[in-house]
Enzyme design. Structure first.
Site, short mmCIF file in Angstrom:
data_model
loop_
_atom_site.label_atom_id
_atom_site.label_comp_id
_atom_site.label_asym_id
_atom_site.label_seq_id
_atom_site.Cartn_x
_atom_site.Cartn_y
_atom_site.Cartn_z
N SER A 262 48.43 -5.46 43.60
CA SER A 262 49.27 -6.61 43.29
C SER A 262 50.25 -6.30 42.15
O SER A 262 50.98 -5.31 42.24
CB SER A 262 48.36 -7.79 42.99
OG SER A 262 49.00 -8.98 43.33
N HIS A 404 45.08 -10.94 50.66
CA HIS A 404 45.47 -10.24 49.44
C HIS A 404 44.21 -9.88 48.66
O HIS A 404 43.56 -10.76 48.08
CB HIS A 404 46.34 -11.22 48.64
CG HIS A 404 47.00 -10.64 47.45
ND1 HIS A 404 48.04 -9.76 47.53
CD2 HIS A 404 46.77 -10.83 46.12
CE1 HIS A 404 48.44 -9.43 46.32
NE2 HIS A 404 47.68 -10.07 45.44
C1 GCU Z 1 51.44 -13.60 41.89
C2 GCU Z 1 52.82 -12.97 41.93
C3 GCU Z 1 52.80 -11.64 42.66
C4 GCU Z 1 51.73 -10.73 42.09
C5 GCU Z 1 50.40 -11.44 42.06
C6 GCU Z 1 49.29 -10.68 41.31
O1 GCU Z 1 51.05 -13.99 43.15
O2 GCU Z 1 53.69 -13.87 42.51
O3 GCU Z 1 54.06 -11.00 42.55
O4 GCU Z 1 51.65 -9.56 42.84
O5 GCU Z 1 50.53 -12.68 41.36
O6 GCU Z 1 49.55 -9.73 40.65
O7 GCU Z 1 48.17 -11.13 41.37
#
Ligand code: GCU
Length: 421
Positions: A262, A404
């Site tokens: 992420s 995710h």
């Molecule tokens: C949020 C953000 C993402 C990121 C994610 C994370 O969803 O919008 O860009 O990748 O957090 O890091 O958990």
């Protein structure tokens, strides 16, 4: 007409509960705008990149564009110093050596430092090693009571608060081992591979504090819109961790893989792009600001990320809110900066926020640079592969079923990749 549009919008919103419940976010492939991407193999003056030597210059030019327009410029590194603060010679039933290392990021014990948890297999003299950042503290990746709980500022979700895992932004004992599902350390060690992990907030706390904390505070507030944001500072911290790994017993410094999920996947890509010592770069569900193409405007977009996380990028990146086509670069060029070294881009099917197809396109569109440098890239693939079907060679890619997250399926592929170095 207007009325009809409204109805279809409502229907759309009702069916996309998995897309963060945000009806303003496009996750419809039919609504992706037409766009033209910059060619990684054409210089800004329009001339062609024809040879590996030309690429060296184009690489420097591209790196400069990403630093000035997106992630920001990091200061020159000082020489680190380090101290091994704990050693457990018979960790994990004697299979592994566990160390905790304090890395002083500017060589000064009074200055900023990070705490690295390093676990290496005893079966191998110099093990290929994953270098990773974690979200919730080193004590969350394994249940051993020996792992030190971080004292730095800790992000706190509603769940963390309710469960008491984090109190007043301080990590608590009750969080020990709570992220083990994302960290199959036993399997990694049994494969003859080591793992180093660092709580990312040790490097810079993840909030917009106007350069008052962490590394940013040490270096002071730099002027101008090209100054580094948090992603660049986390990546810089990874490079300092690599400075230590280059000298560490039990680690093969030629086989270090930088991994992140992420926002930390965005970070591993920038670390892999800026530091050529990383033999393998792994981006797990990195999405916007990571592997996903900005110009697709699918899932999270530039304006959205700049609004929610203004401290992640440099101020110049704000210019591209809703103006992705003005960017002189796009994310396939970030992947190309890693060439000819191995890169793994992984997506999750239900992770529409991170635009799995945009992540795949970046991976495949970086291939010509790998080919110019005599490496096979992704192997001529232009269609996103079926789920759970890893593809590619020096550029590898998969989209797995599910959300995710970081799963055993993901790690199995990363283990294969690191073992192939
Ligand atoms: C949020 C953000 C993402 C990121 C994610 C994370 O969803 O919008 O860009 O990748 O957090 O890091 O958990």
């Amino acid at each position: 007409m207007k009325h009809l549009f409204l109805i279809s919008t409502l229907t759309f919103a009702a069916t996309v509960a998995t897309a963060q419940n945000r009806p303003d976010v496009n996750i419809d492939e039919a609504k992706v705008p037409k766009f033209e991407l910059p060619d990684p193999l054409v210089f800004e003056d329009g001339s062609a990149v024809k040879t590996p030597d030309d690429w060296k210059k184009r690489r420097a030019e591209t790196l400069g564009l990403f630093a000035n327009e997106m992630y920001g410029n990091a200061p020159t590194a000082a020489k680190i110093t380090s101290k091994i603060t704990k050693t457990i010679p018979d960790f994990m039933d004697g299979k592994a050596l566990m160390r905790e290392v304090e890395v002083y990021l500017v060589g000064d014990e009074a200055g900023p430092s990070l705490t690295m948890l390093l676990i290496t297999p005893k079966s191998v003299e110099k093990a290929p090693t994953f270098l990773t950042l974690n979200f919730s503290g080193n004590h969350t990746v394994h249940s051993s009571p020996e792992i030190t709980i971080p004292t730095s500022w800790m992000r706190m979700s509603g769940d963390d608060k309710k469960s008491g895992r984090v109190i007043k932004n301080k990590a608590q004992e009750s969080a020990r081992g709570f992220k083990v599902n994302r960290w199959p350390i036993e399997k990694i060690i049994d494969s003859g591979v080591g793992i180093a992990t660092i709580y990312y907030g040790d490097i810079d706390p993840d909030f917009d504090d106007g350069f008052k904390n962490g590394l940013h505070a040490h270096f002071g507030k730099p002027d101008g819109p090209k100054a580094w944001g948090s992603i660049a500072s986390w990546a810089w911290g990874l490079s300092r961790a690599m400075d230590f790994l280059e000298t560490a017993d039990g680690v093969d410094p030629k086989k270090v893989a930088v991994f992140g999920h992420s926002r930390l996947g965005k970070t591993s890509l920038w670390a892999g792009a800026t530091d050529e010592r990383f033999a393998l770069t792994i981006s797990n569900d990195s999405g916007c600001g990571g592997a996903a193409l900005n110009r697709r405007r699918f899932g999270e977009k530039v304006k959205r990320i700049n609004t929610s996380f203004p401290h992640w990028f440099c101020d110049n990146f704000l210019k591209y809110n809703d103006k992705e086509n003005d960017l002189p670069i796009d994310q396939h060029q970030l992947i190309s900066l890693i060439a000819p070294r191995m890169v793994y881009v992984a997506s999750a099917e239900e992770d529409t926020w991170a635009d799995p197809k945009g992540e795949f396109l970046s991976a495949t569109l970086a291939s010509p640079v790998y080919e110019l440098l005599g490496k096979p890239g992704i192997g001529g693939l232009s269609e996103q592969p079926a789920v759970n079907t890893p593809v590619g060679e020096t550029i590898r890619y998969h989209v797995r079923t599910g959300k995710h997250d970081v799963t055993d399926f993901d790690w199995e592929q990363y283990l294969k990749a690191i073992k192939s170095l």
